[in-house]
Structure formats: structure tokens, C-alpha cells
Design an enzyme around this catalytic site. Sequence first.
Site, PDB file in Angstrom:
ATOM      1  CG  ASP A 126     -10.366  -8.041   8.329  1.00 49.55           C
ATOM      2  OD1 ASP A 126      -9.485  -7.217   8.606  1.00 49.55           O
ATOM      3  OD2 ASP A 126     -11.114  -7.932   7.343  1.00 49.55           O
ATOM      4  CD  GLU A 151     -13.612   6.046   3.290  1.00 49.77           C
ATOM      5  OE1 GLU A 151     -14.171   7.061   3.694  1.00 49.77           O
ATOM      6  OE2 GLU A 151     -14.182   4.935   3.246  1.00 49.77           O
ATOM      7  CE  LYS A 169     -11.633  -4.714   6.796  1.00 49.88           C
ATOM      8  NZ  LYS A 169     -11.410  -5.704   5.710  1.00 49.88           N
ATOM      9  CB  THR A 178       4.769   0.481  -3.170  1.00 50.32           C
ATOM     10  OG1 THR A 178       5.729  -0.070  -2.273  1.00 50.32           O
ATOM     11  CG2 THR A 178       5.383   0.634  -4.545  1.00 50.32           C
ATOM     12  CB  VAL A 184      -0.974   0.000   1.198  1.00 53.67           C
ATOM     13  CG1 VAL A 184      -1.782   1.297   1.227  1.00 53.67           C
ATOM     14  CG2 VAL A 184      -1.926  -1.200   1.125  1.00 53.67           C
TER      15      VAL A 184
END
Lengths: 409, 409
Positions: A199, A127, A203, A14, A12
Site C-alpha cells: 500500500d 486526493e 502511494k 456514507t 467512506v
Amino acid sequence: MLNIGLLGLGTVGTGIVQILEERKQYLENLVKQEINISKVLVKDIDKRRDIKINKEKLTTDIYEIIEDDNIDLIIEVMGGLDKPYHCIKEALNKGKDVITANKAVVAKYLEELTELAKERNKFFLYEASVGGGMPIIKPLKEQININEIQEIKGILNGTSNYILTKMTSDNLDFEDALKISQGLGYAEANPIDDIEGYDTRRKLRILSTIAFKDKIDEENISCYGISSINCDDIRNIKGMNSTVKLLGTAVVNDNKYYANVEPVILNQNSYFGKVDNANNLVSFVGDVVGELRFFGEGAGKFPTANAIVSDLIDITANTYPRNCIWENKNLNNINQLYEGKYYMRITTEKEIKDKIEGYIIDNRITENIIENKDSIAFTTKSISKKKLEKVVETFMINSQDYFIARLEV
Amino acid sequence: MLNIGLLGLGTVGTGIVQILEERKQYLENLVKQEINISKVLVKDIDKRRDIKINKEKLTTDIYEIIEDDNIDLIIEVMGGLDKPYHCIKEALNKGKDVITANKAVVAKYLEELTELAKERNKFFLYEASVGGGMPIIKPLKEQININEIQEIKGILNGTSNYILTKMTSDNLDFEDALKISQGLGYAEANPIDDIEGYDTRRKLRILSTIAFKDKIDEENISCYGISSINCDDIRNIKGMNSTVKLLGTAVVNDNKYYANVEPVILNQNSYFGKVDNANNLVSFVGDVVGELRFFGEGAGKFPTANAIVSDLIDITANTYPRNCIWENKNLNNINQLYEGKYYMRITTEKEIKDKIEGYIIDNRITENIIENKDSIAFTTKSISKKKLEKVVETFMINSQDYFIARLEV
């Protein structure tokens, strides 16, 4: 000039460097200042990388970034929990804006870091922590200014959705589908967070806290994963003209809410049923706007980097939506009272299967016995999930030998 | 104190008054000032209304609002074209911010009013003009700061989608479905804009202009509606395990684009195929973020009012996204070169049908003849739509006696 400290130069990180490089002129025109990645935290300065970056910008010392008064803004994409949490806290304390993609940190420290950012009059934006490139945190924060959100649900984990898609479309067993997803870089070497639903739970904790304007703790979200699903389940589910998805759901009514993460059997042509591969879908229902749905790629280098650059633009242009303080409604969790129809499959010796069949009939749990051959599989009447957990306990079934999914068909 | 001039107190105007009343305290806390609807333009002051409103605020004289220096912001929900256009222009000239739900005005005067607002350093916002309550204008404006948008498509007209849904699910003919939709308040007394695709074309003109950063004129969007669809078509389409939707599509590649509004035959379980009733779905593809999809109620009092209040919050908090100036790429329209597979049905006398059958076979137009009984219906190879228009001309078929839809199955 906006000076950025980038923590992490993996996939990410990069992607962020590439976007800021490729769209440099447009973005600088837009925010009316130069955008400069001034320092990058890495583990190994001499590692070979796919992008050109001035080695003098690389450092292995986090304090070289946090203590640098010229750095205005920190982007945290290093992963982990304790270290990024301390970095974010320190950065806010030093008066820097912070953007993170780190859902573990956001799930654990959302209130504290939001409060700290507010005290320091800085931004703490995240975000990219939910839904990859799909804008969802910001639209949700906008809608809660007009709406009471009654329900939010989503396919929030790309890896588990990819595994379920592959098992269904290619008749693969769980292990093979997992391996493919690891080969594609979706699943981590240790995929437990993805496949056990943790996970998704993080969220959902983030989204439902924003949606309901009250702290919804992870510990108040019941959580079942997909690690024990097998080919028998997929065959049985297909036989019901259905498909299975790992869904996070939170519903509020009056002052009560329930929230859970579990596999859900859906009509294969329903909106959620049609979301395949590593895509994400989030739906929420507001009292004014009705239902809104958002779909996008749930992960990946550029979608995730896109979400971070969106936050960066909002910070620089000072256009991020304001919200009133969380209302701290002290909603009551009623997960214990929740009843639904379920599908259950248990794989065990013939003798025990027959005993289970007797037990579920005697206890008026079952609506329909789908099979009692290689394994016993059945659907239930509307019951509390505890009754199914009782079956497992009574017959001492190993957690890898059964699978439960809620029926929404 | 924020003083609002509300132009129009019909369904949407009433919804705005209700939202601002019910959420008064929250919104005033949020924007840190009092929000006051100071004057309302109506046609008839004494008309009986569903809401309580101080009669002294009502006026039939637009200038009493526009010339009032105390009014900071105009919300235009009166409908029409010339009058609201002049009101908006005058209001911007007088230094007022403007919000409108009027897609006709936005489609015709987008560039001029955007430019004027910019000159005056005021906002001209129009989220409610496309997609009802679904946020789409703002998310699109945000994404174009990072992405080149390659494609945008949508089900953009609730009325026509409702008609097609009813014809398919309840086997109604067109006229009956239209009447029901009028009874529900979806379709206007004169529904031509909805059923001939003009409303969809306006919305596509707005979205594609933003997406491609270049003016896409309505006259460069080819437009076919659904007014000639009949029960035979629905039966034939169902026979293909498909469904039909009125889609707006715009695609750009290099410096060329095509844009059209037409009925499209889709897999009934595809994402667009599953959008029923008056709902809307918009999808766009960016080079960085991939595909994003947005779903919501395409019309209705509260969803539309919700979109307007969102714009109001952004103006008052100054949080609306900035964009660089349109790039004026001078994209070339290549609608004429577009080729696709089509479905066509023609209802005429037996003799002519047989001649048409010979013609389409001789001219290698057809791939499959579906029927030649009550009417002749067939699917084509990939061809230019002009070839089908040639059939119609050659056999002098009345526009109500044939139906064309593109095949996306």
C-alpha cells in the site's frame, strides 16, 4: 444542478453522504448550484444502513449510473481493482468527471486515466488515494509548477504505523498489535497490502510520479514490509534510543533516482519518529520552496470523505490546479546502486547463528553485533542490501525469521 | 500577455524576478500567455543589483505603475504600512489584481481590501504574508468550506524561533542570539515586531479570521513576547526537560473564543517543540478532517517568492478557491476568563525576592518554587495571567526583569 453518481456506500461513501447533507446549504451557495446524489451503487439494496437514504436512489446495476446522461460526476469508493477501473474509464468516456479514493486503481492506471480525462476535457481527481484527509496530491501538483522536487518521503500507511506504535508503546507482539488494529477497522481482514508495504509502495508510486514528472513504476520501487518484526527487534531498537517506521522514500539527482519502501530506524524524537498511531506525514523538498511537510489522519471515514468533497468543490468551481504535461524525463532507476546502513535480526538455531556471526565478520558486513542469544542482531556498515539478502540465501533463512531495517540514526 | 507591476525590488522582489525568469517557458506554457514584468517600483534606479534588469522598467513613481492601464496585476513587496495600503487600494480600484507579502497591511486591512477586490471582481491574495513558503492561507480557505475550525496554532515568526533555538542549543544570551539572527538577515534592524510577538499576532489575526469566519482583531489577541527571556530561564526550562517557543493560539468553542500570543513551555520532543531555527509550523483542527499540520521555512527570499508565484499562477489560471462570505458570527472574546499554568521568573534584590516568595505562597499562586537565588522562578497552579501581572505591579518590577511563559507540559 450537479448530479452525482456514488459508487459504493461503505464507510467512506456514507461519510460523503453525511457531509453533503450536513453542509448542503453552504456548499450549494459556494458552487452556486444544487448538489444532488442521484444514484448510489450498492451490493445489497435492502441492507440496514446508518444513514437515511431514499431507496429509489440505490441500484445494484453499474450501467444504470454510467449510462445516465443526467449524471455529471462519479465518485468511486467501492474498492477493488478491475471493476472500479472499468467503471472509471467508462464514466470518463461518457463525459463524466471522476473522483476516486482507490489507490490501487490510481497506482496502476494513473497515466492512462489522466490522459483519457484530458482528452475528454474532464477531471480525474484522487486526493483521497494518498494521505487520507491530509491534502497532499493537490499541494504537490501546485508546487511542481515552481519547483524541481528532489526528494519525497512519507509515512503513508496508517495500519502499519499503528501496529509499530502499539508494539513500541505497549510491548505487544506483532500478531496482537495487528488484531487490535483490525478491531479498530484500520487493517483489512487480509492485511497483506498494509504490512508488506504494498500500500505504501502504491502511494509512493503516485506521489513520486507527480513529484518527478516522470512515470515511476511500482516495479521500480523496492519493497520490504514489517510482517516479520518481533519483540526482540523492538527491544533492540529501543536500546538504540530509536524507533522504527515504515517509510516510502524517493530521491532524484541528475537523471537518476532511487525509490524504496522499507522499515527505517529513526531517532525517536525526529519528525518522522514522532508520528504515531494511524497518522501520516509526507515531506518533500523543492529547489525553490525548501522542505514542506504535511501531517494528517491517514485514514478514517470523515478525513477520507473530506478529501473527496475537496475534489468535488474544485471540479464544480473549476479551481483545480493546471499542470504542464508530464515531462517524461526517462529517469534512470539506480536502486541497485543504493547503499545504506542496516539493522538485521535473524532467529535460528544456535549453531547457524554462530556461523552467521563468522560470515558477517569475514565479509566485513557488520559494524556492531547487538546480540547473539535468542537471535542474532547486528548493524552494518554502509552496504548494498543485496549483501544482506545473500546472508539469508546462504543460510537458507525463512522470510518470517529475519527482519531488516535501514538505519537513519 | 500578462503585465506585472512589481512594487519593491529588495530580497523578495529579486527572488520573484529570478523565478519568473528561470521558469519563464514552463510558466508561460502553463498559463498560456506571456508573463512580463513591465514596471518595477524602486527607491533608487541606479543602485547596483544582483540581477540583470532593464533600467527602463525601473521607476520611482508609483503612479507610473498604478495609472498604467496595460498593467494587469500588482505584486507588492515594498514593506511598510500606509504607502503599500494606498497602492493596493488604488490598484484594486483601477481594476488590477493584487498579490502582497505584507502582513502588516493584511492584518490591518484584510476585510476592507477583500471586500474591495470582490466589488471589483479582482483578486487580493496574500499567501506570502503568513508562513513564508509554506502554503497555509489557501489550504485553510479550502478546508473552511467543509470544516468548522475549532483551533489554530502556530510558530509563526522565524526570527524569534531562531533566537530561542540558539539560546537553547548554544547557551547564548538573548542579545547575542538576536545579533546572530540580524547578521543572517532574519531580524530587522528594529526587531521589536518579531521579539515582542507583534508579528506573530498579525499572522494569528489573519489565520484566525479566516479559520473562524469572523473578524478577530489584533486588539483581541493578548500578546507577550520573548524580549525579557534570559539564560536563567533557558536553564530552568531545560531542567524541566522542556523547551520554549513563541506560539500563537486561537480556540473557539460555541460562540466564544480566546486568542493569544505568548511563550509556551513544551515537551522538547513534542511537534511544536521540535521546530527549530527559522522554520514555521501551523496546526489546525477541523470537525471533519481532524488535525492538519503544515511545516515549512518561515521566511527567506525564495520560499517567500515561491508563495507569491503560487498566487500569481492561481490568479492567471483562475484557480483560487472560492469561499462564501464571512459569516460574521460575532464571536465573544473570553481571553479574560482564560486560565493556565505558568512559569514566571523575576530578577530583583534578595529582599524583594523573599517578599515575593511569601506573596505567591500566601496567595496560593505557586505550585513549585524552582529557585530563589539569582532570581526567583516558580510555576503556578492553573490561574488567570492577571494574578501574575498583579505580582509585577505589587512589587513594581520592570518589564525587562521578569519573564512569563505558559506551561504546556
